[in-house]
Design an enzyme around this catalytic site. Structure first.
Site, PDB file in Angstrom:
ATOM      1  N   CYS A  61      -8.564   4.405  -1.907  1.00 54.63           N
ATOM      2  CA  CYS A  61      -8.955   4.234  -0.510  1.00 54.63           C
ATOM      3  C   CYS A  61     -10.216   3.389  -0.419  1.00 54.63           C
ATOM      4  O   CYS A  61     -11.157   3.579  -1.192  1.00 54.63           O
ATOM      5  CB  CYS A  61      -9.189   5.590   0.154  1.00 54.63           C
ATOM      6  SG  CYS A  61      -7.672   6.527   0.435  1.00 54.63           S
ATOM      7  N   CYS A 102      -4.840   9.098  -0.965  1.00 58.52           N
ATOM      8  CA  CYS A 102      -4.917   7.834  -1.703  1.00 58.52           C
ATOM      9  C   CYS A 102      -6.075   7.802  -2.693  1.00 58.52           C
ATOM     10  O   CYS A 102      -6.228   6.838  -3.451  1.00 58.52           O
ATOM     11  CB  CYS A 102      -4.983   6.639  -0.750  1.00 58.52           C
ATOM     12  SG  CYS A 102      -6.161   6.774   0.593  1.00 58.52           S
ATOM     13  N   CYS A 161      -2.612   6.458   3.655  1.00 55.31           N
ATOM     14  CA  CYS A 161      -2.073   7.309   2.593  1.00 55.31           C
ATOM     15  C   CYS A 161      -1.555   6.395   1.495  1.00 55.31           C
ATOM     16  O   CYS A 161      -1.894   5.210   1.461  1.00 55.31           O
ATOM     17  CB  CYS A 161      -1.002   8.271   3.115  1.00 55.31           C
ATOM     18  SG  CYS A 161       0.522   7.509   3.689  1.00 55.31           S
TER      19      CYS A 161
END
Length: 224
Positions: free
Chosen positions: A172, A168, A94
């Site tokens: 990510c 995210c 996250c």
């Protein structure tokens, strides 16, 4: 070495220097059959550097660095095919690695036991775990207070069989051939325990589904 993770030795207290030397020795014993001293120290010192800038608890830094270096070296060993561990590995990501991904990690480790491996990380790691998340998980009998926000690294992502992202976005990491899941969940940052409980319960539900899909038997977890 004249520097430790970008910091001159004179910037470190005697206790920190001793703690880092102890950590290096322990990691050296654990990974002696796989990696040499130079690799182990490089991972330890770069891990220390990950936390040194934003940490408000400098005396805790060597322990954080040791734990993170151990995770990274374990991941690298899996990527490079050392050992014969067939357990599935799940990585929860996250933004701050302070709430959602930590609760997911807590549930996964509690339910899976030794049958699977889970790690977590953040695109912009916070300084501490969200206290409301800690309290909400404690209601379920799971202690995440000893966890700490940390970034992800390439070897950790590459070692994972499943990467679960939570908010995210483009930050990510994407590696070809990985199984990715995007869990859309409210961010518990700044929320009280009552507001975090529904997020916690949804995370538990999703973790149980994931464990079932991975054919990992989930242990019983009583309601608090």
């Amino acid at each position: 070495m004249t520097e430790v993770a970008g910091h001159h030795r004179e910037d470190l207290s005697i206790d920190q220097q001793l703690a880092l030397r102890t950590a290096s020795r322990k990691l050296g014993e654990e990974f002696a059959s796989i990696y040499g001293t130079e690799t182990i120290e490089r991972f330890l010192h770069s891990s220390y550097d990950q936390f040194a800038t934003g940490s408000t608890v400098p005396n805790f830094l060597p322990l954080l660095a040791e734990r993170f270096a151990r995770q990274r070296l374990t991941a690298l060993a899996r990527v490079e095919g050392h050992g014969d561990d067939s357990r599935p590995v799940v990585l929860f990501l996250c933004v701050h690695n302070a709430g959602r991904s930590q609760m997911a990690l807590g549930f996964f480790e509690h339910l899976a036991g030794d049958a699977a491996i889970a790690w977590s990380g953040g695109s912009e790691p916070g300084v501490e775990i969200n206290p409301s998340a800690v309290a909400a998980m404690a209601e379920r009998g799971i202690d995440i207070s000893t966890e700490y926000p940390k970034p992800w690294t390439d070897e950790v992502v590459r070692a994972a069989d499943v990467v679960v992202t939570m908010g995210c976005g483009d930050a990510c990491p994407i590696f070809p051939g990985k199984r990715y899941e995007n869990w859309i969940l409210d961010d518990p940052a700044g929320q009280d325990v009552e507001q975090v409980r529904p997020v916690r319960d949804e995370i538990e539900r999703r973790v149980r589904v994931l464990l079932d899909e991975l054919s990992v038997p989930a242990a019983h977890l009583g309601r608090g």
